[in-house]
Design an enzyme around this catalytic site. Structure first.
Site, short mmCIF file in Angstrom:
data_model
loop_
_atom_site.label_atom_id
_atom_site.label_comp_id
_atom_site.label_asym_id
_atom_site.label_seq_id
_atom_site.Cartn_x
_atom_site.Cartn_y
_atom_site.Cartn_z
N ASP A 13 0.87 -1.09 0.11
CA ASP A 13 -0.03 -0.06 0.08
C ASP A 13 0.74 1.27 -0.07
O ASP A 13 0.41 2.34 0.36
CB ASP A 13 -1.11 -0.07 1.21
N LYS A 16 1.62 2.01 -5.01
CA LYS A 16 2.31 1.47 -6.58
C LYS A 16 1.37 1.77 -7.49
O LYS A 16 1.66 2.14 -8.54
CB LYS A 16 2.35 0.22 -6.31
N GLY A 40 -4.55 -4.30 -3.83
CA GLY A 40 -5.41 -3.12 -3.96
C GLY A 40 -4.71 -2.07 -4.33
O GLY A 40 -4.19 -1.32 -3.60
N HIS A 41 -4.81 -1.73 -5.80
CA HIS A 41 -3.82 -0.43 -6.35
C HIS A 41 -4.94 0.43 -6.76
O HIS A 41 -5.56 0.38 -7.75
CB HIS A 41 -3.10 -1.03 -7.54
N GLN A 224 2.05 -6.09 -3.27
CA GLN A 224 2.48 -6.09 -1.70
C GLN A 224 3.65 -5.30 -1.72
O GLN A 224 3.92 -4.27 -2.53
CB GLN A 224 2.53 -7.60 -1.39
P1 GDP Z 1 -0.82 0.37 -3.62
O1 GDP Z 1 -1.37 -0.94 -2.98
O2 GDP Z 1 0.71 0.55 -3.31
O3 GDP Z 1 -1.20 0.75 -5.04
O4 GDP Z 1 -1.33 1.52 -2.65
P2 GDP Z 1 -2.92 1.68 -2.25
O5 GDP Z 1 -3.84 1.98 -3.39
O6 GDP Z 1 -3.37 0.38 -1.32
O7 GDP Z 1 -2.95 2.89 -0.90
C1 GDP Z 1 -2.21 3.92 -1.30
C2 GDP Z 1 -3.50 4.85 -0.81
O8 GDP Z 1 -2.88 6.27 -0.66
C3 GDP Z 1 -4.32 5.22 -1.87
O9 GDP Z 1 -5.52 5.47 -1.20
C4 GDP Z 1 -3.75 6.28 -2.87
O10 GDP Z 1 -4.90 6.87 -3.53
C5 GDP Z 1 -3.47 7.16 -1.54
N1 GDP Z 1 -2.09 7.99 -1.90
C6 GDP Z 1 -1.24 7.51 -3.10
N2 GDP Z 1 -0.27 8.54 -2.96
C7 GDP Z 1 -0.44 9.57 -2.05
C8 GDP Z 1 -0.13 10.65 -1.79
O11 GDP Z 1 1.13 11.12 -2.00
N3 GDP Z 1 -0.68 11.50 -0.77
C9 GDP Z 1 -1.79 11.13 -0.04
N4 GDP Z 1 -2.39 11.68 0.61
N5 GDP Z 1 -2.32 9.83 -0.60
C10 GDP Z 1 -1.94 8.92 -1.54
P1 IMO Z 2 -0.84 -4.22 -2.15
O1 IMO Z 2 -0.72 -4.76 -3.55
C1 IMO Z 2 -0.90 -4.57 2.12
C2 IMO Z 2 -0.91 -8.66 3.60
C3 IMO Z 2 -2.26 -9.27 4.35
C4 IMO Z 2 -1.93 -10.21 5.52
C5 IMO Z 2 -0.51 -10.76 4.56
C6 IMO Z 2 -0.99 -12.11 3.95
O2 IMO Z 2 -2.08 -3.56 -2.28
O3 IMO Z 2 0.10 -3.40 -1.56
P2 IMO Z 2 -2.56 -12.66 1.99
O4 IMO Z 2 -4.00 -12.28 1.50
O5 IMO Z 2 -1.63 -12.51 0.78
O6 IMO Z 2 -2.49 -14.31 2.28
O7 IMO Z 2 -2.21 -11.92 3.18
O8 IMO Z 2 -0.28 -9.90 3.61
N1 IMO Z 2 -1.36 -8.06 2.31
C7 IMO Z 2 -1.18 -6.69 2.08
N2 IMO Z 2 -1.12 -5.84 2.83
N3 IMO Z 2 -1.26 -4.53 0.79
C8 IMO Z 2 -1.22 -5.47 -0.14
O9 IMO Z 2 -1.51 -5.43 -1.40
C9 IMO Z 2 -1.37 -6.89 0.57
N4 IMO Z 2 -1.55 -8.23 0.15
C10 IMO Z 2 -1.43 -8.88 1.23
O10 IMO Z 2 -2.99 -8.09 5.20
O11 IMO Z 2 -1.19 -9.47 6.26
MG MG Z 3 -2.95 -1.56 -1.82
#
Ligand code: GDP
Ligand code: IMO
Ligand code: MG
Length: 423
Positions: A13, A16, A40-41, A224
């Site tokens: 998270d 990416k 979840g991207h 991840q």
């Molecule tokens: P990913 O899994 O690495 O793609 O990241 P996620 O989407 O799960 O979580 C990142 C969260 O931070 C999302 O809600 C993005 O919209 C948000 N986000 C990304 N970059 C920034 C930033 O620079 N500032 C803020 N406030 N939010 C951001």
């Molecule tokens: P993105 O790509 C954050 C965590 C889960 C749990 C562990 C194992 O959005 O960054 P799993 O379902 O893979 O067996 O879970 O890994 N986890 C993540 N945490 N971002 C993710 O993906 C994750 N994918 C799995 O919360 O701790």
């Molecule tokens: Mg994510």
């Protein structure tokens, strides 16, 4: 032409999805190499927020081809939901999205096995997203899995039945109370496979080899983060794939000597969702503020993310394991208003001060040692140029670059595509 990588350096998270979307204009191909719908991207542009789970984050750009690589595990049911959500956006999915025949399928019973395993662990549970990731990779390495390519065979349903029956027996072994209606789950599964089969399945390693040969620019998108890597993460509280750079080689069939830039992405602080050690975790007002301002809730499960200070010991480890060549710092805007910031630069471990990540980072073994820095109060979210950034933020960035010995090339100041400052 070398293949560039984009990887999360913490516990996922990091942002990416946003950065892949920002960079896609410079690439011909975006290829996901591991993980599945546990990811979840999030991408934001034109006032709309999109969350992708399996589909690469380049899908909104006309110029790029998107590939789901062999290292990915696909749940047809979730895949269908993702495709349905894209319906409104006029994307030519059939010509913009290709799927590796060697990617493995997540069956409904894999999800049930995930739930049974987690329930049986009680307090020691991993905190899995319950998407069936672990059981699917277990079947892959156990040489029992079903692959996308199997769907092209006439007997795939027999193969499915045999595997699902075995899984049902295995669920029984766990001896936990899992309620399910397999008939209903299967009906949804078979229905989703119909849609999946309308897409193009390819031998992605050959496709990518030819693309490299003809000079196409390829970006491999990780899911991840490094600390969730099956080998190098905080085992057993990890996911079941190699999230680190080597995972892109096995997850796409890219040779190690064909890897170009390794773009490592991190938040200006740290978050973690699910169980497992987290040395710099905060349980006070500061942690609460990070979670609230940063809107730190899982994009896949909606669970609140645990928050804490930036951990440079862990980040350095990730930089080294991946061979990161450039860094991207996300969510600096969330720290606006903190008078003081702390950065963990070493651990107290068995009475000694160490600066590397030891085998066990449970809180009873390590205590973080912090360097304090001045915070910034300015709202960063409307800034577009490096020159606008507050001096204390520049000091923070300079400090991190010195410690990590890698340049920070992007500073992200908000979730939108446009809130991105290149250095
Ligand atoms: P990913 O899994 O690495 O793609 O990241 P996620 O989407 O799960 O979580 C990142 C969260 O931070 C999302 O809600 C993005 O919209 C948000 N986000 C990304 N970059 C920034 C930033 O620079 N500032 C803020 N406030 N939010 C951001
Ligand atoms: P993105 O790509 C954050 C965590 C889960 C749990 C562990 C194992 O959005 O960054 P799993 O379902 O893979 O067996 O879970 O890994 N986890 C993540 N945490 N971002 C993710 O993906 C994750 N994918 C799995 O919360 O701790
Ligand atoms: Mg994510």
């Amino acid at each position: 032409m070398a293949v560039d990588l984009l990887l999360g350096l913490q516990w996922g998270d990091e942002g990416k999805g946003k950065i892949v979307d920002v960079l896609t204009k410079d690439y011909d191909i975006i290829a996901r190499f591991q993980g599945g719908p546990n990811a979840g991207h999030t991408l934001e542009f034109d006032g709309i927020k999109h969350v992708l789970h399996t589909i690469p984050s380049g899908i909104f750009h006309k110029n790029a081809m998107n590939i789901v690589g062999n290292g990915v595990v696909i749940d047809p049911v979730i895949f269908k939901k993702e495709l349905d959500a894209l319906d409104a956006f006029n994307i030519d999915i059939k010509s913009k999205l290709l799927i590796s025949r060697k990617a493995h399928l997540i069956l409904p019973t894999h999800r049930l096995l995930d739930a049974a395993s987690e329930t049986s662990k009680g307090k020691a549970k991993i905190g899995s997203t319950l998407k069936g990731i672990g059981p699917t990779y277990m079947d892959k390495t156990g040489r029992n899995g079903m692959r996308i390519g199997d769907l092209e065979l006439s007997n795939w349903k027999e193969k499915y039945r045999a595997l699902a029956n075995k899984h049902e027996a295995m669920i029984g072994f766990y001896n936990v109370d899992i309620q399910y209606d397999l008939k209903e789950l299967e009906s949804e599964f078979f229905n989703s496979i119909k849609l999946l089969k309308t897409l193009t399945f390819i031998d992605s390693e050959e496709y990518l080899y030819q693309a490299q040969k003809s000079g196409k620019k390829i970006l491999a998108e990780g899911a991840q983060g490094s600390l969730l890597d099956i080998d190098f993460g905080t085992y057993p509280f990890v996911t079941s794939s190699n999230t680190t750079a080597a995972g892109a080689c096995t997850g796409l069939g890219v040779a190690p000597n064909k890897i170009g830039d390794v773009k490592g992405i991190f938040k200006a602080y740290t978050t973690r969702v699910g169980s497992g050690p987290f040395p710099t975790e905060l349980f006070d007002k500061d942690g609460e503020t990070m979670g609230r301002v940063g809107n730190e809730f899982g994009a896949t499960t909606g669970r609140p993310r645990r928050c804490g200070w930036l951990d440079l010991v862990a980040l350095k480890y990730a930089v080294n394991v991946n061979g990161v060549t450039e860094l991207m710092m996300m969510k600096g805007d969330v720290l606006s208003g903190f008078k003081k910031l702390k950065v963990c630069t070493a651990y107290k471990y068995k009475g000694e001060t160490i600066s590397h990540l030891p085998y066990n980072i449970e809180s009873e073994n390590v205590t973080p040692i912090y360097t304090e820095m001045k915070g910034w109060s300015e709202d960063l979210t409307k800034m577009t140029k490096v020159e606008e950034l507050p001096a204390t933020l520049i000091d923070y960035i300079d400090f991190l670059e010195k410690e990590l010995e890698v340049p920070i090339k992007i500073v992200s100041v908000g979730p939108d595509r446009t809130q991105t400052i290149h250095r």
